[in-house]
Design a protein around this motif. Structure first.
Motif, PDB file in Angstrom:
ATOM      1  N   UNK A  84       0.802  -1.213   0.000  1.00  0.00           N
ATOM      2  CA  UNK A  84       0.000   0.000   0.000  1.00  0.00           C
ATOM      3  C   UNK A  84       0.838   1.267   0.000  1.00  0.00           C
ATOM      4  N   UNK A  85       2.139   1.111   0.085  1.00  0.00           N
ATOM      5  CA  UNK A  85       3.018   2.286   0.088  1.00  0.00           C
ATOM      6  C   UNK A  85       3.891   2.279  -1.179  1.00  0.00           C
ATOM      7  N   UNK A  86       4.637   1.216  -1.371  1.00  0.00           N
ATOM      8  CA  UNK A  86       5.483   1.114  -2.567  1.00  0.00           C
ATOM      9  C   UNK A  86       5.204  -0.222  -3.264  1.00  0.00           C
ATOM     10  N   UNK A  87       4.781  -0.134  -4.504  1.00  0.00           N
ATOM     11  CA  UNK A  87       4.505  -1.336  -5.307  1.00  0.00           C
ATOM     12  C   UNK A  87       5.813  -2.090  -5.574  1.00  0.00           C
ATOM     13  N   UNK A  88       5.807  -3.393  -5.396  1.00  0.00           N
ATOM     14  CA  UNK A  88       7.029  -4.157  -5.690  1.00  0.00           C
ATOM     15  C   UNK A  88       7.392  -4.092  -7.174  1.00  0.00           C
ATOM     16  N   UNK A  89       8.669  -4.215  -7.445  1.00  0.00           N
ATOM     17  CA  UNK A  89       9.171  -4.223  -8.825  1.00  0.00           C
ATOM     18  C   UNK A  89       8.688  -5.482  -9.551  1.00  0.00           C
ATOM     19  N   UNK A  90       8.691  -5.460 -10.877  1.00  0.00           N
ATOM     20  CA  UNK A  90       8.189  -6.604 -11.660  1.00  0.00           C
ATOM     21  C   UNK A  90       8.762  -7.974 -11.276  1.00  0.00           C
ATOM     22  N   UNK A  91      10.062  -8.126 -11.006  1.00  0.00           N
ATOM     23  CA  UNK A  91      10.538  -9.495 -10.693  1.00  0.00           C
ATOM     24  C   UNK A  91       9.921 -10.036  -9.397  1.00  0.00           C
ATOM     25  N   UNK A 122       1.703   4.226   8.312  1.00  0.00           N
ATOM     26  CA  UNK A 122       1.809   4.674   9.707  1.00  0.00           C
ATOM     27  C   UNK A 122       2.858   3.854  10.456  1.00  0.00           C
ATOM     28  N   UNK A 123       2.852   2.553  10.228  1.00  0.00           N
ATOM     29  CA  UNK A 123       3.820   1.692  10.922  1.00  0.00           C
ATOM     30  C   UNK A 123       5.243   2.099  10.582  1.00  0.00           C
ATOM     31  N   UNK A 124       5.457   2.409   9.309  1.00  0.00           N
ATOM     32  CA  UNK A 124       6.797   2.788   8.868  1.00  0.00           C
ATOM     33  C   UNK A 124       7.187   4.140   9.471  1.00  0.00           C
ATOM     34  N   UNK A 125       6.229   5.041   9.548  1.00  0.00           N
ATOM     35  CA  UNK A 125       6.512   6.337  10.183  1.00  0.00           C
ATOM     36  C   UNK A 125       6.896   6.145  11.652  1.00  0.00           C
ATOM     37  N   UNK A 126       6.198   5.247  12.320  1.00  0.00           N
ATOM     38  CA  UNK A 126       6.537   4.965  13.721  1.00  0.00           C
ATOM     39  C   UNK A 126       7.952   4.388  13.805  1.00  0.00           C
ATOM     40  N   UNK A 127       8.256   3.457  12.916  1.00  0.00           N
ATOM     41  CA  UNK A 127       9.593   2.850  12.935  1.00  0.00           C
ATOM     42  C   UNK A 127      10.663   3.916  12.706  1.00  0.00           C
ATOM     43  N   UNK A 131      18.280  -6.992  -5.409  1.00  0.00           N
ATOM     44  CA  UNK A 131      19.356  -6.090  -4.977  1.00  0.00           C
ATOM     45  C   UNK A 131      19.504  -4.907  -5.941  1.00  0.00           C
ATOM     46  N   UNK A 132      19.441  -3.703  -5.425  1.00  0.00           N
ATOM     47  CA  UNK A 132      19.619  -2.527  -6.290  1.00  0.00           C
ATOM     48  C   UNK A 132      21.079  -2.087  -6.307  1.00  0.00           C
ATOM     49  N   UNK A 133      21.340  -0.989  -6.970  1.00  0.00           N
ATOM     50  CA  UNK A 133      22.685  -0.401  -6.942  1.00  0.00           C
ATOM     51  C   UNK A 133      23.040  -0.013  -5.512  1.00  0.00           C
ATOM     52  N   UNK A 134      24.324   0.009  -5.190  1.00  0.00           N
ATOM     53  CA  UNK A 134      24.717   0.414  -3.834  1.00  0.00           C
ATOM     54  C   UNK A 134      24.256   1.832  -3.508  1.00  0.00           C
ATOM     55  N   UNK A 135      24.060   2.052  -2.226  1.00  0.00           N
ATOM     56  CA  UNK A 135      23.756   3.386  -1.694  1.00  0.00           C
ATOM     57  C   UNK A 135      22.489   4.000  -2.266  1.00  0.00           C
ATOM     58  N   UNK A 136      21.492   3.144  -2.512  1.00  0.00           N
ATOM     59  CA  UNK A 136      20.250   3.698  -3.065  1.00  0.00           C
ATOM     60  C   UNK A 136      19.031   3.482  -2.169  1.00  0.00           C
ATOM     61  N   UNK A 137      18.969   2.361  -1.430  1.00  0.00           N
ATOM     62  CA  UNK A 137      17.721   2.017  -0.730  1.00  0.00           C
ATOM     63  C   UNK A 137      17.375   3.011   0.360  1.00  0.00           C
ATOM     64  N   UNK A 138      16.165   3.533   0.296  1.00  0.00           N
ATOM     65  CA  UNK A 138      15.687   4.425   1.362  1.00  0.00           C
ATOM     66  C   UNK A 138      14.416   3.918   2.033  1.00  0.00           C
ATOM     67  N   UNK A 188       7.759   8.018  -1.257  1.00  0.00           N
ATOM     68  CA  UNK A 188       8.520   6.772  -1.130  1.00  0.00           C
ATOM     69  C   UNK A 188       8.431   5.987  -2.436  1.00  0.00           C
ATOM     70  N   UNK A 189       7.210   5.879  -2.954  1.00  0.00           N
ATOM     71  CA  UNK A 189       7.008   5.075  -4.156  1.00  0.00           C
ATOM     72  C   UNK A 189       7.660   5.723  -5.372  1.00  0.00           C
ATOM     73  N   UNK A 190       7.537   7.045  -5.468  1.00  0.00           N
ATOM     74  CA  UNK A 190       8.137   7.752  -6.600  1.00  0.00           C
ATOM     75  C   UNK A 190       9.634   7.451  -6.645  1.00  0.00           C
ATOM     76  N   UNK A 191      10.274   7.476  -5.468  1.00  0.00           N
ATOM     77  CA  UNK A 191      11.716   7.228  -5.426  1.00  0.00           C
ATOM     78  C   UNK A 191      12.042   5.745  -5.600  1.00  0.00           C
TER      79      UNK A 191
END
Lengths: 570, 570
Positions: free
Chosen positions: A357-364, A393-398, A478-485, A525-528
């Motif tokens: 409900x926040x970020x749609x998973x990538x195709x694979x 909300x859960x992620x904001x709390x985390x 796995x994405x490129x290094x230094x990208x996951x937010x 979050x999803x846009x990025x």
């Protein structure tokens, strides 16, 4: 630190963090600390047996950091057949063969030292190399077994790799903070000690990112580790070195830690198995974290095993808990390992989460979920759709929980050396309210929201009649290094304190089958994060999924994961 | 309250409490709320069956609040022999006799209604009287048993009294806040529901002090309860009504709650048995506390049983946990009740605490400890001296924890009606940093100190080879109302989350044997609290001691307490 000190601290010291964001102190850092970093890395380099290195011809050309190269193909081309055969064994098999005297501890550790050397050469997974110590320990174990006819414990002779931030007797423990390069810890952490007492052979400590707070791997001491299946990509984190090392089969069993995905992300990205237990089942005593004087209860870290099979995770937990860590660690829950039956497929109802409900998973990942769903249905598992519930909300709390103290503890540790922040640390320090932190009341409100979420999820599991949820471990492979937010697919379960078993789905990303898609992003979050997908980069990388059980259901979740593993094989 | 609401609250609302200490709003209170208090008390009065009251001639003359009168002597003079015999039974015996059809649920509850009427007449222990509902429920249970031949559960027909602040289906739940006199709770708290499902008969809800935060009993709705053994003295608190009612044998089994001594203090002062389990073993779901929107994890409340024998406490815990509350309450720990053997006396090493290093116990308590020590030695129990460890610091952490939110939640609840603060609430609101509260970092530092203390105590128990500590429950026997300010002998074990069983030592204070002594006070707590001792007031009152076990050792601590009970009888 004495606790008496702490007691008086909080009445007299100014405790608020500085208003300005941490900038580092390049001059002091260069002068006082860079020499220590160099010495640390030289020692690491010197401990590598050069004769075990893969010949240059087998390595990709150019900078390994940019090589789209599958390192897992190399060991079979380098190792002698016996070493290769030994390192293909699971921890359970190793323990059995040593017990049956089909293998010695020395033969075992020697083979793993050879393979770990190659693993490190390619993935930069080692923080500290302890091969000599490992060999000596294996000799002692063999001699003990020969003399007494008895094993010291169920892990007798099993090589066990350790993430670096657990106190290690007589060695430096840094938690990847440069300022801790002088921190010699006299004794093992309780968990290390228990594993040692069970017969484990320690021989390598593995890398982790700065502050431990990336789903990636960069630190200022050893740089960054690389993904075993494609060196140019992220190995995940923060148990980065463990992920790469175990995928390379340079270790049959390792110990990771996880407060937001740090066991699960490297497992998924490197295609291996791992478990994040509920909090306080595995001892954190004398595990070094950023804070030493303060204790934040909003979100709590769990230690757990990483390996190449669920049976190895089970071996770890069962053996470990037989030592009753709660008798030594006041924070541990006194819950013994329970023997539970393997469920029949028809006894399982699994909710599949296709989108949080926040970020749609990538195709694979979506394709993997669909294929897994088919295979689960085929063996008679009841599969339902798992509708996401208040994940945002859960992620904001985390995120607010991570920085509740206004980064006081993290910044103090960074500032002690003046080391620069690496990009994903900068992202971490800005999570939640960043340097502003939370007021006590905000903390209590957020904690209440966390408790409400835990109740709502328990009610949902009950109402929906779901035993487990099967979910992405991350938005993509796995994405490129230094990208996951965006940590939502993992941090959700930390906030809820649910049990997670991450496993390879058997499906790899394919640039043909998984072309990029355009979506209308629902939030930033999803846009990025959805935008990170690149079919060419992803091609060939494993999709790791996560099976989620209620709190303190490590036993049931592991057993269910074996049913899924078998269904995927069928 | 919806949790979505809360989620947005903490981003938009001003959360700091006012700088000025709460003063109340007498005008609004008189006009809007005093009529509701009167109506509440009239309903309570109307529900009392006048025919069961003790005749005036058996009551002390004058104001009961000032009568040095032992109320426990009255029931035997009033009750018919059958009712007397039934009410002398333990809960275990009642359950057995009902099962054996030697007694019906209706006969049982009728007898307890008679005795509870006298108990309330003398001690003002009832907050809400539910005799009609109890009778109806007992009739249904009898009829069920007769029709089906089966018991609904192990508490079938056992009268169970409930402290008032657990949500009760269809009734007002106040938590003794005047502003909650309109708070009708539609459903039972989970613990009430479980007890109901086990076959318990509810018939009375008992009193508690304002904010629940006194080791005493005064609130603005029903005034104060009185000590069963001497009406002029404090019944303890905050489970005040339970303590007085069970000592009067107006209930065989009750449920108290304890965050600083609230089960143990009324047990000790009234000469009965009670257990404070470790946190999260008994569900707090839908138990009303001062906060509803916030969650303070620094110190946590536990629910637990109060009764006249350890076997009844065992019956409660074993039956209760068979219902696995963790399947419904996300905060509960999934720890089943374990069957453990009764230890031989020689297997027990008990450390006796003669002084916590902060406030010296009064003469009757010291004498009781010495006499108990002799009796324990006589049966072969190993007795050692328990040297106090950092109790002053632990108590400071506890006190700071109670008011960590700057009294935001308590004051909001008080201010909703403008009710005046009673003297011991005023004391409570000034604990720790009072209205100033803690900053987030201070909270994290205090929490770290709490964790350090927990580790130090575990290490001490291990190092000293002590299974249990036997300690005073309070500095003295029951003191005059509205006097207790030092909670150290109980709050220490809340901060540590240790298991406590409070029991009657069999020794009563004696003005001849326990003359007052002069001491040189070591601190302000001692100057005040030791100074409360008055041999005349104390004369005849029971000394209740507390057996303390490690975290989550409810089973072992209860079993050990039976060994002590037998030793004291010997």
């Amino acid at each position: 630190m004495t606790t008496a000190q702490v007691f008086f601290d909080h009445r007299t010291e100014k405790l608020t963090s500085e208003e300005t964001h941490y900038k580092g102190d390049p001059e002091r850092y260069e002068k006082e600390w860079v020499p220590l970093i160099k010495a640390y890395n030289k020692a690491r380099e010197d401990a590598i047996p050069k004769e075990y290195l893969a010949p240059k011809g087998l390595l990709p050309e150019g900078d390994l950091d940019y090589a789209p190269f599958d390192a897992t193909t190399v060991p079979a081309k380098v190792l002698d057949p016996k070493s290769l055969a030994i390192t293909e064994l699971t921890a359970v098999e190793i323990a059995k063969k040593i017990k049956a005297k089909e293998l010695t501890a020395v033969q075992t550790i020697t083979a793993f030292i050879k393979r770990a050397t190659i693993a490190h050469q390619l993935t930069n997974c080692a923080m500290e190399v302890l091969f000599e110590e490992g060999l000596k320990r294996a000799q002692e174990l063999d001699s003990y077994y020969e003399t007494t006819g008895e094993l010291v414990g169920p892990l007798h002779g099993v090589p066990v790799s350790l993430k670096e931030h657990y106190n290690y007797a007589g060695r430096v423990t840094t938690c990847s903070f440069v300022a801790c390069l002088t921190n010699i810890t006299p004794e093992f952490s309780l968990t290390n000690q228990i594993l040692y007492d069970l017969g484990a052979v320690f021989y390598i400590r593995t890398t982790e990112p700065q502050c431990l707070m990336h789903l990636d791997s960069e630190n200022n001491i050893t740089g960054r580790a690389r993904n075993a299946h494609k060196l140019s990509m992220s190995p995940g984190g923060s148990s980065s070195g463990e992920g790469a090392l175990i995928a390379m089969k340079g270790s049959p069993l390792g110990v990771g830690s996880d407060i937001g995905g740090s066991i699960r992300s490297p497992c998924a990205f490197n295609g291996i198995w791992g478990m994040k237990p509920s909090n306080k089942r595995v001892s954190m005593k004398d595990v070094m974290m950023a804070p030493t004087d303060t204790c934040n209860e909003m979100i709590v870290c769990s230690l757990g095993p990483m390996a190449n099979s669920p049976e190895d995770l089970d071996l770890f937990m069962k053996s470990y808990l037989s030592k009753k860590p709660w008798n030594e660690d006041a924070t541990c829950m006194p819950i013994e390992w329970r023997t539970v039956p393997t469920p029949k497929p028809s006894e399982l109802t699994i909710g599949i989460c296709y989108d949080d409900g926040v970020v749609k998973p990538h195709p694979p990942v979506l394709r993997a979920l669909k294929e897994v769903e088919k295979k689960l249905r085929a063996v008679g598992i009841n599969v339902v759709s798992w509708e996401p519930h208040r994940v945002y909300e859960a992620v904001e709390v985390a995120f607010a929980s991570y920085t509740a103290d206004g980064n006081y503890t993290a910044i103090n540790r960074l500032a002690a050396s003046g080391e620069p922040v690496v990009p994903l640390t900068d992202h971490y320090l800005q999570m939640g309210k960043g340097d502003k932190g939370l007021s006590t009341l905000e903390q209590h409100f957020y904690t209440n929201t966390r408790e409400a979420l835990r109740q709502e999820y328990l009610d949902l599991f009950n109402k929906r009649g779901v035993n487990f949820v099967l979910a992405p471990t991350y938005v993509g492979v796995a994405p490129k290094p230094s990208t996951i937010k965006y940590w939502g697919y993992t941090a959700l379960w930390n906030i809820l304190d649910y049990t997670c078993v991450t496993f390879p789905s058997g499906i790899s990303a394919s640039k043909e089958l998984d072309p990029a898609e355009d979506i209308e992003p629902r939030n930033e979050y999803e846009a990025y994060e959805y935008g990170l997908y690149n079919a060419e980069d992803a091609d060939g990388l494993p999709v790791g999924l996560t099976l989620v059980g209620r709190r303190y259901t490590e036993e049931e979740t592991l057993k269910a994961s074996t049913v899924i593993r078998d269904a995927l094989k069928a």
